[in-house]
Design a protein around this motif. Structure first.
Motif, PDB file in Angstrom:
ATOM      1  N   ASP A 429     -20.133 -54.759 -18.893  1.00 10.85           N
ATOM      2  CA  ASP A 429     -21.093 -53.666 -19.086  1.00 10.85           C
ATOM      3  C   ASP A 429     -21.704 -53.169 -17.783  1.00 10.85           C
ATOM      4  O   ASP A 429     -22.482 -52.218 -17.778  1.00 10.85           O
ATOM      5  CB  ASP A 429     -22.188 -54.068 -20.074  1.00 10.85           C
ATOM      6  CG  ASP A 429     -23.001 -55.278 -19.620  1.00 10.85           C
ATOM      7  OD1 ASP A 429     -22.839 -55.721 -18.464  1.00 10.85           O
ATOM      8  OD2 ASP A 429     -23.803 -55.777 -20.437  1.00 10.85           O
ATOM      9  N   ARG A 430     -21.343 -53.783 -16.657  1.00  8.90           N
ATOM     10  CA  ARG A 430     -21.788 -53.247 -15.360  1.00  8.90           C
ATOM     11  C   ARG A 430     -21.036 -51.964 -14.998  1.00  8.90           C
ATOM     12  O   ARG A 430     -21.490 -51.198 -14.142  1.00  8.90           O
ATOM     13  CB  ARG A 430     -21.580 -54.282 -14.257  1.00  8.90           C
ATOM     14  CG  ARG A 430     -22.528 -55.474 -14.330  1.00  8.90           C
ATOM     15  CD  ARG A 430     -22.382 -56.330 -13.096  1.00  8.90           C
ATOM     16  NE  ARG A 430     -21.050 -56.919 -13.000  1.00  8.90           N
ATOM     17  CZ  ARG A 430     -20.498 -57.316 -11.843  1.00  8.90           C
ATOM     18  NH1 ARG A 430     -21.138 -57.151 -10.694  1.00  8.90           N
ATOM     19  NH2 ARG A 430     -19.301 -57.868 -11.841  1.00  8.90           N
ATOM     20  N   THR A 432     -20.095 -48.372 -15.538  1.00  7.01           N
ATOM     21  CA  THR A 432     -20.705 -47.237 -16.231  1.00  7.01           C
ATOM     22  C   THR A 432     -19.692 -46.148 -16.538  1.00  7.01           C
ATOM     23  O   THR A 432     -19.697 -45.576 -17.631  1.00  7.01           O
ATOM     24  CB  THR A 432     -21.843 -46.647 -15.367  1.00  7.01           C
ATOM     25  OG1 THR A 432     -22.761 -47.694 -15.029  1.00  7.01           O
ATOM     26  CG2 THR A 432     -22.585 -45.554 -16.120  1.00  7.01           C
ATOM     27  N   GLU A 503     -12.573 -50.185 -24.295  1.00  8.44           N
ATOM     28  CA  GLU A 503     -13.820 -50.952 -24.222  1.00  8.44           C
ATOM     29  C   GLU A 503     -15.059 -50.051 -24.245  1.00  8.44           C
ATOM     30  O   GLU A 503     -16.149 -50.483 -23.902  1.00  8.44           O
ATOM     31  CB  GLU A 503     -13.828 -51.798 -22.941  1.00  8.44           C
ATOM     32  CG  GLU A 503     -12.766 -52.873 -22.901  1.00  8.44           C
ATOM     33  CD  GLU A 503     -12.987 -53.952 -23.954  1.00  8.44           C
ATOM     34  OE1 GLU A 503     -14.136 -54.115 -24.403  1.00  8.44           O
ATOM     35  OE2 GLU A 503     -12.002 -54.624 -24.324  1.00  8.44           O
ATOM     36  N   ILE A 505     -15.927 -47.619 -22.394  1.00  7.07           N
ATOM     37  CA  ILE A 505     -16.450 -47.191 -21.095  1.00  7.07           C
ATOM     38  C   ILE A 505     -16.105 -45.716 -20.926  1.00  7.07           C
ATOM     39  O   ILE A 505     -14.931 -45.351 -20.959  1.00  7.07           O
ATOM     40  CB  ILE A 505     -15.839 -48.020 -19.950  1.00  7.07           C
ATOM     41  CG1 ILE A 505     -16.249 -49.490 -20.079  1.00  7.07           C
ATOM     42  CG2 ILE A 505     -16.270 -47.470 -18.590  1.00  7.07           C
ATOM     43  CD1 ILE A 505     -15.507 -50.420 -19.145  1.00  7.07           C
TER      44      ILE A 505
END
Length: 550
Positions: A429-430, A432, A503, A505
């Motif tokens: 989740d880092r 972006t 995922e 993203i």
């Protein structure tokens, strides 16, 4: 002296505001660094014969990886790969310097390399009343298998699933009300209306993914796996699989400059990530037309009638094929190989808020003395990524978000490098955003002005379009953008944005268009649209700079 000093001071304050206003902004400094030479020079080497087509795991790919690493170093981009160890010299040890951890530019990992083994079996078992019969067919005469992870043997029924096509938004699903779990699916090549561009079905179901048969085939395979199928047979009325299996070539193959005693056949090996478990996959069964006709001869299946019906009615016609099963043994041989991604980083103010900018540096390698240089696919995307890194450094400013620049390997083998990166990056989740650059230097045949750019974006992230539109206008970029929204979580597609999209993203992906040189040895630098590529690279830099500092 005092008078002279006062005059100088007044002159300074008179000129100083003009001097400040005339200074280029960070964006302008970055754009100035995106010169034609900065693109052409590195690309002409990366796509040269020296790198031998950059096939995953081969010598040329490692040479290309070293070159990309050197470009990161030249541009002042930090290493972002694996942690390695620097072994001190005897003199350093004497001075008290011990083994030191250092960051590498390489992310090394294993792949399994597979090929078909020597023992292959395909048998049809038929039941009629109280009698049973079996037909055994010869390998590479009537059948072949696409190689899977392990050798396997099974008996299964066959289910006809029309096109094997799913489009929920338009209310079409060939798998609706039919059970294919543990069975082999038989399908027709294409999608409803694909042979008639004037039909309502074509207008309804045609999209960018369907126009490239390779992408559509990937999607069909994913849908079949989702519904539990274990094997897939795809019928194409325009060809017969037997054309791929001749053992003699009495005439030379005359094809766009190539003349040889045998055709330019694909590699016999495929590659996969090992993983911690066996992933669900289909056995792709390639059959001669005479075997396919043997399968359907006692049924109501008529491929021509089905295609006409699907075009006009746009409804599935799936059915189980009765009194028939198949026995299969598919033999596989495998070995482990080592490969690498190349990763660089420009640190931002926030190390836990990251944008990944990537393109794949692998291509198809060499075949029978011909080098598949892959200038557009995807040396162009890699050089685009590198040039954006160069431009970010040229701004002289530290971005707010951290930027990771990635040259992926194994894209041509199934998006393997980008998949490995996403699976191994913790915590995920880092990340972006993701920008993917794949084939950014050519034109579609329909692109008469030579300025079209297809931009795939995660649906629901309209700011990608807004930022791009503003930058194209504000910086006078000659680009006509076709926006193609992709559902978040989508796990199928033909480029390295897919592992990020799967995922959830948010991503945007640049593609300048497919031309006849796609996956051909004529994909060389001599026929690239350099101006178009530079405009796309500029847009990539401008968009990333905005996203990194929003």
């Amino acid at each position: 002296m005092k008078t002279a000093f006062k005059f100088s001071l007044i002159a300074f304050f008179f000129v100083f505001p003009t001097f400040i206003m005339s200074q280029p902004s960070a964006k302008e400094k970055g754009l100035e660094s995106i010169t034609m030479d900065a693109i052409k020079g590195p690309l002409e080497f990366l796509a040269s014969d020296w790198t031998e087509g950059r096939e995953t795991g081969e010598r040329g790919s490692f040479m290309a990886a070293d070159y990309i690493k050197s470009m990161f170093q030249a541009y002042g981009v930090q290493a972002a790969g694996d942690v390695t160890y620097h072994r001190p010299t005897p003199e350093q040890r004497a001075a008290g310097i011990n083994l030191q951890e250092v960051k590498s530019y390489f992310q090394d990992f294993n792949l399994i390399k597979y090929k078909a083994g020597k023992n292959q079996v395909f048998q049809l078992k038929k039941t009629s009343g109280n009698s049973n019969s079996m037909q055994s067919f010869d390998y590479l005469t009537d059948f072949s298998f696409n190689t899977t992870q392990i050798s396997q043997s099974f008996d299964a029924e066959i289910v006809f699933v029309g096109y094997g096509y799913v489009d929920q938004s338009n209310g079409y699903d060939d798998y609706k009300n039919i059970d294919v779990n543990g069975k082999i699916v038989l399908m027709v090549d294409g999608f409803p209306g694909h042979q008639d561009k004037n039909s309502e079905a074509f207008k309804k179901f045609s999209n960018d993914a369907n126009r490239v048969s390779y992408y559509l085939s990937r999607s069909k395979q994913s849908w079949a796996i989702e519904h539990g199928a274990i094997g897939i047979i795809e019928y194409n009325s325009a060809s017969d699989a037997q054309n791929n299996w001749p053992t003699n070539y009495p005439l030379r193959f005359e094809s766009r400059g190539y003349e040889g005693d045998s055709p330019l056949s694909p590699r016999e090996y495929i590659m996969r990530l090992p993983g911690d478990k066996l992933n669900p996959e289909l056995l792709r069964i390639n059959l001669s037309n005479r075997v396919i006709n043997e399968i359907i001869k006692d049924t109501k299946i008529d491929f021509i009638a089905f295609e006409e019906s699907a075009k006009s009615k746009m409804k599935p016609a799936s059915m189980v094929i009765p009194n028939l099963s198949v026995h299969i043994y598919a033999d596989v041989e495998s070995e482990i190989i080592r490969v690498r991604n190349v990763l660089g980083m420009i640190e931002g103010e926030d190390l836990n808020d990251i944008i990944v900018i990537g393109g794949h540096y692998d291509h198809l390698g060499t075949r029978k003395g011909f080098v598949f240089n892959g200038a557009d696919d995807d040396a162009s995307g890699v050089i685009g990524m590198l040039t954006i890194a160069k431009a970010i450094k040229a701004t002289g400013e530290k971005p707010k978000r951290t930027l990771i620049f990635a040259a992926w390997t194994g894209e041509e083998k199934g998006l393997l490098g980008s998949r490995y990166f996403v699976e191994s990056f913790k915590p995920l989740d880092r990340i972006t955003y993701n920008l993917n650059m794949d084939m950014i230097s050519r034109n579609n045949p329909q692109d008469k002005k030579g300025n079209q750019l297809t931009m795939k974006v995660t649906k629901g992230n309209d700011f990608f379009k807004e930022i791009s539109t503003n930058n194209i206008t504000n910086f006078n970029l000659d680009l006509s953008v076709i926006y193609n929204p992709i559902e978040p979580g989508t796990s199928s597609g033909g480029s390295d944005y897919v592992p990020f999209c799967a995922e959830y993203i948010p991503f945007f992906s640049f593609n300048a268009g497919f031309d006849p040189n796609y996956h051909h040895y004529d994909d060389e630098t001599s026929s690239l649209n350099w101006e178009k590529m530079r405009s796309i690279v500029k847009l990539g830099f401008l968009d990333i700079w905005d996203l990194a500092n929003e």
